[in-house]
Design a protein around this motif. Structure first.
Motif, PDB file in Angstrom:
ATOM      1  N   GLU A  21     -12.365  50.711  -2.406  1.00 47.20           N
ATOM      2  CA  GLU A  21     -13.361  50.907  -1.232  1.00 47.20           C
ATOM      3  C   GLU A  21     -12.430  50.597   0.164  1.00 47.20           C
ATOM      4  N   ALA A  22     -11.527  49.782   0.179  1.00 48.56           N
ATOM      5  CA  ALA A  22     -10.910  49.464   1.311  1.00 48.56           C
ATOM      6  C   ALA A  22      -9.770  50.419   1.743  1.00 48.56           C
ATOM      7  N   ARG A  25     -11.543  53.381   2.980  1.00 45.21           N
ATOM      8  CA  ARG A  25     -12.133  53.207   4.291  1.00 45.21           C
ATOM      9  C   ARG A  25     -10.802  53.279   5.271  1.00 45.21           C
ATOM     10  N   LEU A  28     -10.332  56.915   6.105  1.00 45.03           N
ATOM     11  CA  LEU A  28     -11.277  57.467   6.580  1.00 45.03           C
ATOM     12  C   LEU A  28     -11.103  57.071   8.268  1.00 45.03           C
ATOM     13  N   GLY A  29     -10.780  55.686   8.408  1.00 42.77           N
ATOM     14  CA  GLY A  29     -10.554  55.235   9.691  1.00 42.77           C
ATOM     15  C   GLY A  29      -9.386  55.822  10.381  1.00 42.77           C
ATOM     16  N   GLU A  40     -16.279  55.429  15.373  1.00 42.99           N
ATOM     17  CA  GLU A  40     -16.360  55.749  14.027  1.00 42.99           C
ATOM     18  C   GLU A  40     -15.129  55.112  13.109  1.00 42.99           C
ATOM     19  N   GLU A  43     -15.961  51.582  12.808  1.00 45.83           N
ATOM     20  CA  GLU A  43     -16.832  51.048  11.429  1.00 45.83           C
ATOM     21  C   GLU A  43     -15.944  51.180  10.237  1.00 45.83           C
ATOM     22  N   HIS A  44     -15.313  52.264  10.034  1.00 46.03           N
ATOM     23  CA  HIS A  44     -14.404  52.248   8.812  1.00 46.03           C
ATOM     24  C   HIS A  44     -13.431  51.062   8.445  1.00 46.03           C
ATOM     25  N   ALA A  47     -15.382  47.897   7.725  1.00 46.01           N
ATOM     26  CA  ALA A  47     -15.609  47.919   6.236  1.00 46.01           C
ATOM     27  C   ALA A  47     -14.515  47.663   5.445  1.00 46.01           C
ATOM     28  N   ALA A  48     -13.111  48.165   5.926  1.00 43.77           N
ATOM     29  CA  ALA A  48     -12.058  47.933   5.062  1.00 43.77           C
ATOM     30  C   ALA A  48     -11.636  46.463   5.108  1.00 43.77           C
ATOM     31  N   ALA A  75      -5.701  47.373   7.297  1.00 46.90           N
ATOM     32  CA  ALA A  75      -7.008  47.253   7.724  1.00 46.90           C
ATOM     33  C   ALA A  75      -7.186  46.758   9.056  1.00 46.90           C
ATOM     34  N   GLN A  79      -8.056  48.175  12.624  1.00 49.00           N
ATOM     35  CA  GLN A  79      -9.233  47.725  13.246  1.00 49.00           C
ATOM     36  C   GLN A  79      -9.039  47.211  14.703  1.00 49.00           C
TER      37      GLN A  79
END
Length: 126
Positions: A21-22, A25, A28-29, A40, A43-44, A47-48, A75, A79
């Motif tokens: 998942e990380a 994400r 996607l980020g 956006e 957000e990704h 989540a990561a 991540a 972020q």
């Protein structure tokens, strides 16, 4: 199979699910950052970061240890960078402080080098 569906299966390895998942994400980020969709991306990456917090300090097989540490670091750094690009400097500072509170000395040195080089030099372009 979707990650959410995988996580609800019996006998699933939750650590492996969080790592996947990380990773997804973060990807996607990065795509959102490249497309200048900064909120956006935030957000990704958030989540990561949340997924990676689940596994970052767990004992992981040595084969994956560096990957997991790198994923956590990426991540968190991305972020922070996305927050800066989105114009949310207060949240970016909080994110940075949170990273430094969780990191050991070696990771702190890597993070500082990354922020001093790639991230903050790009602020001129904002």
């Amino acid at each position: 199979m979707r990650i959410g569906e995988l996580a609800t299966c019996p006998n699933v390895d939750l650590v492996a699910c969080r790592i996947v998942e990380a990773y997804l994400r973060v990807q996607l980020g990065n795509i959102a950052l490249d497309g200048a969709r900064y909120n956006e991306a935030v957000e990704h990456f958030t989540a990561a970061v949340n997924a990676s917090t689940f596994f970052y300090k767990l004992p992981i097989h040595l084969t994956y240890d560096k990957f997991v540490a790198s994923l956590w670091q990426t991540a968190n750094q991305q972020q922070c960078y996305a927050l800066l690009r989105a114009g949310r400097s207060g949240a970016a500072i909080e994110s940075y402080q949170s990273i430094m509170d969780k990191a050991d000395e070696d990771v702190m040195a890597d993070i500082c080098a990354g922020f001093n080089g790639e991230y903050f030099s790009n602020l001129n372009k904002i």
